[in-house]
Design an enzyme around this catalytic site. Structure first.
Site, PDB file in Angstrom:
ATOM      1  N   SER A 163      -9.730   1.654   3.131  1.00 15.32           N
ATOM      2  CA  SER A 163      -8.910   2.445   2.247  1.00 15.32           C
ATOM      3  C   SER A 163      -7.877   1.640   1.445  1.00 15.32           C
ATOM      4  O   SER A 163      -7.436   2.086   0.394  1.00 15.32           O
ATOM      5  CB  SER A 163      -8.174   3.518   3.043  1.00 15.32           C
ATOM      6  OG  SER A 163      -7.249   2.937   3.938  1.00 15.32           O
TER       7      SER A 163
ATOM      8  N   LYS B 161       0.839  -1.205   0.000  1.00 14.15           N
ATOM      9  CA  LYS B 161       0.000   0.000   0.000  1.00 14.15           C
ATOM     10  C   LYS B 161       0.873   1.254   0.000  1.00 14.15           C
ATOM     11  O   LYS B 161       1.910   1.295   0.674  1.00 14.15           O
ATOM     12  CB  LYS B 161      -0.890  -0.016   1.257  1.00 14.15           C
ATOM     13  CG  LYS B 161      -1.891   1.133   1.334  1.00 14.15           C
ATOM     14  CD  LYS B 161      -2.706   1.024   2.631  1.00 14.15           C
ATOM     15  CE  LYS B 161      -3.831   2.044   2.707  1.00 14.15           C
ATOM     16  NZ  LYS B 161      -4.640   1.908   3.926  1.00 14.15           N
TER      17      LYS B 161
ATOM     18  N   SER C  71      -9.792  -0.765   7.232  1.00 17.44           N
ATOM     19  CA  SER C  71      -9.195  -0.575   5.903  1.00 17.44           C
ATOM     20  C   SER C  71      -8.477  -1.781   5.316  1.00 17.44           C
ATOM     21  O   SER C  71      -8.089  -1.753   4.154  1.00 17.44           O
ATOM     22  CB  SER C  71      -8.235   0.606   5.923  1.00 17.44           C
ATOM     23  OG  SER C  71      -8.950   1.811   5.979  1.00 17.44           O
TER      24      SER C  71
END
Lengths: 94, 483
Positions: B150, B75, B174
C-alpha cells in the site's frame, strides 16, 4: 450468503447499495471458501499467537498527562457547540 | 543533486555546496514537474517545507542532527500536526490530527525537511496504490504499471528522486512490495522496533513503520533515527536505540561466514514469473561468489499464510475502523434522521469498497459461532508459521526470498480481490511472525525492477543491512532510480 451479508452490514454499520452488495456477496463466497483451507492445518494443542511482541509489555507510572486541549480535540468535529460534540437527538421525550 | 544518496548529499550540505533551502526547492520543483504523471503525493506542502529549510539554514549546519536539511516524505497513514492526514480515504479527507506520530517527530528532531504526505491504498488495504480515494499512483519505470502498495507513494517518490527517503508502513508487505516493484530499498523492521504512536491503525498486531531509500546505507540511517522506545506505544520495545550507521564505517563487503536459507516453499511457488525466478537464481549465485553458504530450508506452514493473514488483518481492521463513526472527526453524512443513520451513512459514504469488504470479512470471522473456526484457528496457524521461521533461522544467518511473484503489472489488470491477495504470497507471513525484512533491488526483468527480501531473526536488522549493502553494491543496484 445474501441474508448473512445484510446482517453483517448492520453489525458493521455499513449500507452498500444493492449492486455493490451483490458483487461483495459473490466475492465473499470465494474468499470464505479460500480461507476455509485453514481447517486442514493441524493445530491441536497449539496456543494462539495474537500479538508478535518479543518483550514483556513495558510498564510506566499511571500519571495523567494532558497532551491536547479540548479545542484541539474539537477542531476536527463535524458538529460542536465549542464544548461538546453535537449528535442527533437520541432520547425521545420532552 | 537530487539523485544522490542521503550519505552523499549530507557531505554537500555540510560543506555548504548547497543550502537546505536550495535542496528543498530542487525537490519541490521536481515534484511539480513529475507529479501529474506519478501521483506519489496526496498533499504537498511547499511553503512549510521551504520555511523549515530556511530556518535550518539560518541556524547553520548541525552535525548532531543526522538528517539536517534532507528533504523527505511520509506516507499519509502517519499523523502530522501541521499537515492533513487522510490514510488515502474520503472519510479523513479534511483531517489534520492534533498530534504528530513518534516516527515523524524523530525525523523532525533529526533535522529532516518534510515535503508532504505520500499516496497510499485506502487505510493501507491494497497491493497497487490504485485503491487511494484520491488518485492512483504510477510506477516511475512505466507509468502504465502499478507502483505496488500500500505504501506506493513512498516508493514512487524515492525511486523517482522526488524525495531522498520516505516513511511507509508494512502490514502484509506494504513497504517491501512497492520497494521491490519500484526498484528501491525498503525495510520492515522487527515488530516493536519503531513506535506505532500516531500510525492510523489498520491491523495493530501486524503494522510496522519503516523507511524507503535508494541505498541500504541510507536505510540504516533512517532506521536509526526512527527507532527507539516510546512509552505511548506499549508494544514498542524497551531495547536501547541502535546506531546502524556504525555498520558502514568499515563495511564488510563479502558474505564469508554467512549462511543464507532459501525457503523451498517460496521458490517452488507456481505463481513465480520465469524472468523473476531467473533473476533470483542469479542473485543467489552472486551471494555464493561473495562467500555465502546456501542452505535450503522448509517451512511447511507457509501455505496457510494468505488465509491466516486475511482473517487476522480483517478482524483487527473491523475493530480498528469502528472509530470512524462521523461523531468526533472525519466525514459525517448530511441530515441524518437518527444516530444509527448517522453512523451507517457516514461510514458507507466515507469508506471505499475494499475497506468495506475487509470490515465485513472481519466482522464475519469475529462473529459468534465463527470466532473459534476462523480467528482463533488463524492465530494458532500464526504461531506455527512463526515457529517455522524460528526453526529455519536457527540454522541460518538470514533467509533470502522473492518479494513479488511478478514484476509490476498493468494498472487495472487485476480486479478480483482474491487474485490480488495472492500477489502478497511472499510477504504476508513475515508480518504474522513479527520478524524483520529488507527488500533490496536485484536487477531488471521485463524492463521492470525486481526485488528480493532478506529475512532475519527478531531485532537482527544489522545482519540484513550488512548483507543488503554487500549484495546491492556487487549487483550494481545501490542508488538505483528512474529520473
Amino acid at each position: 450468503m445474501a441474508t448473512d451479508l445484510i446482517h453483517l452490514c448492520k453489525l458493521a454499520k455499513l449500507s452498500p447499495d444493492e449492486k455493490t452488495l451483490e458483487k461483495i456477496s459473490n466475492q465473499f463466497t470465494d474468499i470464505i471458501n479460500y480461507i476455509d483451507t485453514l481447517s486442514e492445518a493441524d493445530t491441536e494443542n497449539v496456543a494462539p499467537l495474537y500479538s508478535p511482541v518479543f518483550h514483556e509489555s513495558a510498564v510506566r507510572e499511571d500519571i495523567a498527562v494532558r497532551r491536547q486541549t479540548p479545542d484541539q480535540i474539537l477542531k476536527n468535529a463535524p458538529d460542536t457547540d465549542g464544548t461538546y460534540f453535537i449528535v442527533p437527538r437520541i432520547v425521545e421525550g420532552k | 543533486m537530487i539523485t544522490r544518496s542521503i550519505t552523499e548529499i549530507k557531505k554537500a550540505l555540510a560543506k555548504k555546496e548547497i543550502s537546505a533551502a536550495e535542496l528543498t526547492k530542487a525537490c519541490l520543483d521536481h515534484i511539480e514537474k513529475t507529479e501529474p504523471a506519478l501521483g506519489a503525493f496526496i498533499n504537498v506542502y511547499p511553503e512549510q517545507a521551504l520555511a523549515r529549510a530556511k530556518e535550518l539554514d539560518e541556524k547553520g549546519y548541525d552535525e548532531s542532527m543526522p538528517l539536517w536539511g534532507i528533504p523527505v516524505s511520509v506516507k499519509d497513514a502517519l499523523a502530522t500536526k501541521t499537515m492533513k492526514t487522510t490514510a488515502g480515504s474520503k472519510i479523513l479527507e479534511n483531517f489534520t490530527p492534533p498530534y504528530t506520530a513518534f516516527a515523524v517527530e524523530q525525523l523532525e528532531k533529526a533535522g529532516a525537511v518534510i515535503l508532504g504526505k505520500n499516496n497510499m491504498d485506502e487505510f493501507a488495504m491494497g497491493s497497487t496504490c490504485e485503491n487511494s480515494a484520491f488518485k492512483a499512483g504510477s510506477n516511475p519505470w512505466n507509468t502504465d504499471c502499478v507502483a505496488g502498495g500500500s505504501s506506493g507513494g513512498s516508493a514512487i517518490s524515492v525511486a523517482s528522486c522526488q524525495s531522498f527517503a520516505s516513511l511507509g508502513t508494512d502490514t502484509g508487505g506494504s513497504i517491501r512490495q512497492p520497494a521491490s516493484l519500484c526498484g528501491c530499498v525498503g525495510m520492515k523492521p522487527t515488530y516493536g522496533r519503531v513506535s506505532r504512536y500516531g500510525l492510523l491503525a489498520y491491523a495493530s498486531s501486524l503494522d510496522q513503520i519503516g523507511p524507503f531509500t535508494r541505498t541500504v546505507e541510507d536505510n540504516a540511517l533512517m532506521l536509526s533515527v526512527i527507532s527507539g522506545h516510546d512509552e505511548r506505544d506499549s508494544t514498542s520495545s524497551p531495547r536501547e536505540k541502535e546506531d546502524f550507521t556504525k555498520l558502514f564505517q568499515n563495511p564488510k563487503m563479502d558474505l564469508k561466514g554467512v549462511v543464507i536459507g532459501l525457503p523451498k516453499e517460496f521458490f517452488e511457488s507456481k505463481a513465480m514469473d520465469a524472468e523473476v525466478a531467473k533473476l533470483c537464481a542469479q542473485t543467489i549465485e552472486e551471494a555464493k561468489k561473495l562467500g555465502a553458504e546456501i542452505k535450503e530450508v522448509s517451512m511447511p506452514h507457509l501455505v496457510y499464510s494468505i488465509a491466516s493473514y486475511y482473517i487476522i488483518a480483517s478482524a483487527e481492521a473491523s475493530s480498528n475502523l469502528a472509530r470512524y463513526d462521523g461523531i468526533r472527526y472525519g466525514h459525517r453524512t448530511n441530515q441524518p434522521k437518527d444516530l444509527d443513520e448517522l453512523y451507517t451513512m457516514s461510514r458507507t459514504e466515507g469508506f471505499g469498497e475494499e475497506v468495506q469488504r475487509r470490515i465485513l470479512l472481519g466482522t464475519y470471522v469475529l462473529s459468534a459461532g465463527y470466532y473459534d473456526a476462523y480467528y482463533k484457528k488463524a492465530a494458532q496457524v500464526r504461531r506455527l508459521i512463526r515457529e517455522d521461521y524460528e526453526k529455519a533461522l536457527k540454522e541460518c544467518t538470514f533467509l533470502l526470498a522473492p518479494v513479488s511473484p511478478i514484476t509490476a503489472w498493468k494498472k487495472g489488470s487485476v480486479t478480483d480481490p482474491l487474485q490480488m491477495y495472492q500477489m502478497d504470497i511472499f510477504t504476508l507471513s513475515l508480518n504474522l511472525s513479527g520478524l524483520p525484512g529488507l527488500s533490496i533491488p536485484v536487477g531488471m526483468a521485463n524492463n521492470m525492477p525486481v526485488g528480493m527480501q532478506l529475512i532475519g531473526s527478531a531485532f537482527d536488522e544489522a545482519s540484513l543491512l550488512c548483507a543488503g549493502h554487500s549484495l546491492t553494491t556487487h549487483l550494481g543496484t545501490n542508488n538505483q532510480y528512474k529520473f
